[in-house]
Design a protein around this motif. Structure first.
Motif, short mmCIF file in Angstrom:
data_model
loop_
_atom_site.label_atom_id
_atom_site.label_comp_id
_atom_site.label_asym_id
_atom_site.label_seq_id
_atom_site.Cartn_x
_atom_site.Cartn_y
_atom_site.Cartn_z
N LEU A 134 56.32 31.17 16.95
CA LEU A 134 56.95 30.42 18.04
C LEU A 134 56.24 30.82 19.34
CD1 LEU A 134 59.24 28.64 19.25
CD2 LEU A 134 60.63 30.72 19.38
N GLN A 135 55.54 29.87 19.96
CA GLN A 135 54.76 30.19 21.15
C GLN A 135 55.58 30.11 22.43
OE1 GLN A 135 51.32 27.62 20.89
NE2 GLN A 135 50.55 28.61 19.05
N GLU A 136 56.43 29.11 22.52
CA GLU A 136 57.36 28.98 23.64
C GLU A 136 58.36 27.89 23.28
OE1 GLU A 136 56.07 27.28 27.36
OE2 GLU A 136 54.41 26.22 26.41
N TYR A 137 59.37 27.70 24.13
CA TYR A 137 60.31 26.61 23.87
C TYR A 137 60.91 26.12 25.17
CZ TYR A 137 63.87 30.36 23.95
OH TYR A 137 64.65 31.42 24.29
N ALA A 190 66.44 20.87 22.33
CA ALA A 190 65.47 21.96 22.39
C ALA A 190 64.16 21.49 21.78
CB ALA A 190 65.99 23.17 21.64
N VAL A 191 63.05 21.90 22.37
CA VAL A 191 61.73 21.62 21.82
C VAL A 191 61.01 22.96 21.62
CG1 VAL A 191 59.48 20.56 22.21
CG2 VAL A 191 61.57 19.34 22.88
N LEU A 192 60.68 23.25 20.38
CA LEU A 192 60.00 24.49 20.03
C LEU A 192 58.51 24.22 19.93
CD1 LEU A 192 63.00 24.82 19.10
CD2 LEU A 192 62.14 26.28 17.26
N VAL A 193 57.71 25.06 20.54
CA VAL A 193 56.25 24.97 20.44
C VAL A 193 55.80 25.97 19.39
CG1 VAL A 193 54.05 25.10 21.65
CG2 VAL A 193 56.12 24.32 22.88
N LEU A 194 55.34 25.47 18.26
CA LEU A 194 54.97 26.30 17.12
C LEU A 194 53.48 26.17 16.83
CD1 LEU A 194 57.91 25.00 14.92
CD2 LEU A 194 57.83 27.29 15.93
N GLU A 195 52.92 27.17 16.17
CA GLU A 195 51.54 27.03 15.73
C GLU A 195 51.48 25.87 14.74
OE1 GLU A 195 49.90 30.07 13.16
OE2 GLU A 195 51.92 30.84 12.74
#
Length: 474
Positions: A82-85, A93-98
């Motif tokens: 999880l890089q940021e959200y 919610a929006v999760l920034v994932l690899e």
């Protein structure tokens, strides 16, 4: 109307396109997956052109759980990063994932349909080792995933397998932790909402609509306990209201016989509504996990389970990895139990001490399976050592299941042929929906994708009773 990439947003699930704080940092390329609670997009980070996955989660509690679990498991090599959200009061919610382009389901499908020699033993072992390393990381951090299956085991271009989709995950209370009744907060206020976990968590808003969780002191000795020493404790703030699926396991009581399962149109079941279907007293729910990989204690309505439910799922995954076919492809919860019993035999106090205390044990009735098929017949083409490895996980008694760490030291994974290097793994191109379960061809198992037990039974008669209702299937 079909959704096109250049069409204007038509629903909240497409609100990500209108959120400037996200689109200013990421170029959204395409939607690559969609599920009941989320949509996943492939995107390019504008600052350095790195490809990422943006997971827009529509369920508040699912988003909170996934963020909490991934923060707990950060820096674990076999857990998705999880890089940021992003999270604001009135948006999902929006999760920034690899970004990981494929999954183990695609590997199984390619091996079954395209690779003449299937999956080599050394390849199978490397996949197993990575799965076990990821599960061990979860369990050593008191995280129970609750939905392990091939399509949730993502794979990088380099062959690194990572566990993903923690929307149903929970951080269990380790022994010695006491729950605080003050942790239940309104779902209307994301900034202050807390779910009771192994220690309190403060949710602190920061500029840009993002959230940061600040952890308080953790009892490291408790959370580093061996997985089989950790048990679920009921926490008053532990609400499962929004994660309950609609397959009847938590809200219905049923009585059926195994002989009826294969032809559901020929039998009748009586269902009674339970009081307090949505348990606000902190109990876990039994309605978690994709049915084919769901542990028997969940199918019998247990809400007092532990990390061992993940180990049963791993056993089912290993069997499918070895045979390229699902081991227990149940079309309903009752059929799921029937398929398990047809292979492993019936449950009893002899093989599972304490099974009589399961909530639905006295309500779900199966005829005795005189001659269970056995794993040997179900995995006919595999070696005794491979079958034994699966047997160590598919034990009715949860306390008898081998832990991930125990299996990592198992002789099977440490003898010739050894697990191949990552560079020798064959990685198929992912085709179709990122969230689609590619572990089987659905045409081979028509109508098995429904989460409702009722959908499989055809016409029915609904009768209200003093204690609830009954349904008769004709």
């Amino acid at each position: 109307m079909s959704r096109m990439e250049d069409s204007p947003p038509q629903s909240k699930s497409w609100s990500i396109h209108t959120r400037r704080e996200i689109t200013s940092k990421y170029e959204i390329l395409e939607r690559v997956g969609s599920g009941a609670y989320s949509d996943v997009y492939k995107a390019r980070r504008r600052s350095d052109s790195i490809i990422v996955a943006l997971k827009e989660v529509h369920d508040y509690q699912s988003a909170f759980r996934e963020i909490e679990a991934l923060q707990t498991l950060q820096n674990c090599p076999n857990i998705v990063v999880l890089q940021e959200y992003f999270w604001s009061d009135d948006e999902d919610a929006v999760l920034v994932l690899e970004y990981l382009p494929t999954d183990l389901g695609a590997v199984i499908k390619a091996a079954k349909k395209e690779w003449e020699d299937g999956i080599g033993v050394g390849e199978v072992k490397r996949w197993m080792v990575q799965i076990l390393q990821g599960v061990d990381a979860c369990h050593r951090n008191c995280v129970v995933h609750r939905d392990l299956k091939p399509s949730n085991l993502l794979i990088s271009d380099e062959g690194v397998l990572k566990i993903a989709d923690f929307g149903q995950a929970r951080i269990l209370l380790a022994p010695g932790f006491a729950a605080d009744d003050g942790h239940i907060q309104s779902h209307e206020q994301p900034q202050s909402f807390q779910e009771t976990v192994s220690q309190p968590t403060d949710v602190v808003p920061v500029p840009g609509g993002q959230l940061v969780h600040e952890r308080k002191a953790v009892n490291v000795e408790e959370c580093d306990a061996e997985p089989d020493e950790i048990r679920v404790k009921h926490a008053p703030g532990d609400i499962d209201k929004d994660s309950v699926s609609h397959d009847g396991a938590a809200s219905c009581l049923a009585t059926c016989a195994t002989s009826d399962i294969e032809d559901p149109s020929q039998y009748s079941c009586s269902y009674e509504a339970e009081d307090d279907v949505e348990d606000w007293n902190g109990s876990l729910t039994s309605c978690v996990g994709t049915r084919w990989f769901r542990a028997p204690e969940l199918l019998y309505g247990s809400t007092n389970y532990g990390l061992e439910i993940d180990l049963w799922s791993v056993g089912c995954i290993f069997s499918e990895l070895l045979t390229l076919e699902p081991l227990f492809p149940g079309s309903s919860d009752m059929d799921q139990l029937g398929k398990i019993f047809s292979v492993l035999g019936n449950i009893s106090e002899e093989v599972w001490p304490g099974c009589g205390e399961l909530p639905d044990y006295k309500i779900i009735s199966f005829g005795k399976v005189e001659k269970p098929i056995g794993l040997e017949s179900s995995m006919r083409s595999r070696s005794p050592d491979e079958i034994l490895l699966v047997k160590k996980l598919l034990c009715f008694d949860p306390l008898s299941r081998a832990t991930a760490m125990e299996l990592l030291h198992d002789s099977y994974l440490n003898e010739e042929p050894l697990p191949v290097p990552l560079s020798d793994l064959r990685i198929p191109l992912k085709q179709g929906n990122q969230d689609e379960d590619l572990s089987v061809e659905w045409n081979d198992f028509k109508d098995f994708d429904s989460d409702s037990d009722f959908d499989d039974f055809g016409s029915s008669t609904f009768i209200t009773t003093d204690n609830g209702f009954s349904i008769r299937f004709s």
